[in-house]
Design an enzyme around this catalytic site. Structure first.
Site, PDB file in Angstrom:
ATOM      1  N   ARG A 176       0.837  -1.215   0.000  1.00  0.00           N
ATOM      2  CA  ARG A 176       0.000   0.000   0.000  1.00  0.00           C
ATOM      3  C   ARG A 176       0.870   1.262   0.000  1.00  0.00           C
ATOM      4  O   ARG A 176       0.549   2.259   0.668  1.00  0.00           O
ATOM      5  CB  ARG A 176      -0.940   0.043   1.211  1.00  0.00           C
ATOM      6  N   SER A 308     -10.828  -0.792   3.666  1.00  0.00           N
ATOM      7  CA  SER A 308     -10.124  -1.093   4.924  1.00  0.00           C
ATOM      8  C   SER A 308      -9.595   0.209   5.503  1.00  0.00           C
ATOM      9  O   SER A 308      -8.847   0.924   4.824  1.00  0.00           O
ATOM     10  CB  SER A 308      -8.952  -2.033   4.663  1.00  0.00           C
ATOM     11  N   GLU A 411      -5.336   3.796   6.390  1.00  0.00           N
ATOM     12  CA  GLU A 411      -5.053   3.652   4.958  1.00  0.00           C
ATOM     13  C   GLU A 411      -5.577   4.867   4.167  1.00  0.00           C
ATOM     14  O   GLU A 411      -4.890   5.367   3.280  1.00  0.00           O
ATOM     15  CB  GLU A 411      -5.695   2.350   4.451  1.00  0.00           C
TER      16      GLU A 411
END
Ligand SMILES: Cc1cc2nc3c(=O)[nH]c(=O)nc-3n(C[C@H](O)[C@H](O)[C@H](O)COP(=O)(O)OP(=O)(O)OC[C@H]3O[C@@H](n4cnc5c(N)ncnc54)[C@H](O)[C@@H]3O)c2cc1C
EC number: 1.3.1.98
Length: 421
Positions: A176, A308, A411
């Site tokens: 990520r 998420s 995130e």
């Protein structure tokens, strides 16, 4: 286009253009229809020292309800093109290069590639957002990461005021993360003084290198089970795509497609694909008892998220040893590299659940709560404020830190909101 509709106000709010449906008013909004217009809009804001947010699908943004005092830019180009369609397939090299402009809806691209018989991104079916943002956070799911299929990215460098072609190596992809994302953070989760909330490098277009094949390897246990095959087996990419979409629907990990009926979102996704997603959700809601039933309402509210909310923590071996024996531990591997022996990835969902925050958890009297089917999704259950969502995130992060000594990193990009108190 949409801006000129007499029924619409002059500008959307962030609530109108983000998947979680919160966020305040916007001082200026631009939807450039060509590459030069996009660069000029970005450069104009930078030259005047105006706050700038380049937005894609708004699926990884949690924005304050306070007014945003700058320019929000959304690339209105949705072009996908095969660069070497007619190239002969030589020997084992079955690569085909596909380009897409930054504003292209991500799942439109996946659908296009699967239909063309190109493999490499089918496991990323159903991830909301745009091609431009896909490389910022190196989207990943079900055993694939976009990094594995990126050939190069054309960017506008806001510092050097020039365009550049960055190779996959320049992009330094990780879990990520990418060099693009790092350009707007001091450290993971800590915004830098300059550029934030948009990277120094604004993505103009991406070139993908895909395999000319209608089949692909299944690399994820849950996906293999859904398909009734073993991990490592080859399956038709169309079947992989449908299985991923189905798992995602069950977990509330698809966006709410009704958003494409909102005047500010209309046209930002291919009409047929948006309609197919609406039909599919409508069928599920009808089966659950209709839109007024609690189950039907949950099906929709579970999708009002940023996906998420916390990343899976990547920790040292010593930290991993101090976790309970049953806590999940995975090797840290990114973009086809070797596993990093010094680091371990654990599961944010497991930590959150075992710290006492179960599915459906909500703070008293708040419209923000965990999804009823996914521990990692913070959701807007109706008319949540940004602050309610930030309070929920803070409570969960503090609870996990108290229980396990690990600090979760969000995130999504948090604009005008802080989790540190
Ligand atoms: C239901 C749901 C499920 C999800 N599932 C997944 C998943 O499985 N895996 C995963 O990785 N992510 C997932 N996400 C997160 C999200 O979809 C991705 O991060 C996506 O890539 C964000 O794209 P976007 O266009 O919506 O970005 P936005 O939210 O609009 O922007 C996010 C960031 O990217 C920047 N950005 C946007 N466009 C550009 C550009 N052209 N150039 C430079 N910077 C740009 C923005 O400035 C901002 O900093 C999920 C989200 C939701 C809502």
């Amino acid at each position: 286009m949409l801006d000129s509709s007499p029924a619409s106000p002059a500008r959307p709010t962030f609530a109108d253009i983000t998947t979680i449906g919160v966020g305040g008013s916007i001082a200026a909004f631009a939807c450039p229809k060509d590459r030069v217009g996009l660069i000029e809009a970005v450069e104009g804001a930078d030259a005047q020292g105006q706050p700038l947010c380049v937005i894609g699908g708004g699926s990884n943004l949690l924005v304050s309800d306070d007014p945003f005092p700058g320019l929000v830019v959304r690339d209105a180009r949705h072009e996908m093109y095969v660069l070497d369609e007619a190239a002969p397939v030589e020997g084992q090299d079955r690569s085909v290069h596909v380009g897409a402009t930054a504003g292209t809806n991500w799942d439109d691209l996946v659908d296009y590639c699967v239909r063309m018989g190109l493999a490499g991104i089918e496991g990323l079916s159903g991830i909301p957002g745009t091609v431009g943002a896909s490389v910022v956070q190196n989207i990943g799911a079900y055993g694939q990461e976009v990094a594995q299929s990126v050939q190069s990215v054309e960017v506008w460098d806001r510092e050097r005021k020039t365009t550049q072609e960055l190779s996959a190596q320049d992009l330094a992809f990780g879990y990520r993360s990418s060099a693009l994302k790092s350009s707007m953070y001091e450290a993971p989760g800590q915004p830098a003084e300059s550029f934030f909330p948009t990277p120094r490098f604004v993505v103009l277009s991406v070139t993908f290198a895909l395999r000319h094949s209608r089949a692909s390897r299944v690399d994820f246990d849950q996906l293999a089970r859904a398909l009734g095959v073993e991990v490592g087996d080859q399956m038709p990419t169309e079947q992989i795509r449908q299985a991923v979409l189905s798992i995602r629907a069950q977990k509330g990990m698809l966006e709410d497609p009704y958003r494409y009926l909102n005047p500010w979102m209309r046209g930002s996704r291919q009409r047929d694909n948006a309609q197919a997603a609406i039909d599919s959700l409508q069928a599920a809601v009808d089966q659950a008892g209709g839109v007024d039933s609690p189950q039907g309402q949950d099906l929709i509210a579970n999708r009002h998220s940023c996906g998420s909310f916390f990343m899976n923590p990547v920790i040292s071996e010593e930290q991993a040893v101090s976790l309970p024996a049953e806590a999940p531990r995975f090797p840290v591997i990114s973009a086809g590299q070797q596993a990093d022996p010094a680091r371990v990835k654990t599961s944010a969902a497991w930590l959150i659940d075992h710290a006492g925050f179960h599915k459906s958890f909500a703070l008293p009297k708040a419209q923000a709560g965990l999804s009823t089917v996914h521990t990692l999704a913070l959701t807007n259950r109706g008319s949540a404020s940004s602050q309610e969502l930030a309070d929920l995130a803070f409570a969960i992060r503090s609870g996990v830190e108290a229980a396990f000594g690990l600090s979760l990193i969000p995130e999504p990009v948090l604009v005008g909101l802080q989790l540190d108190r």
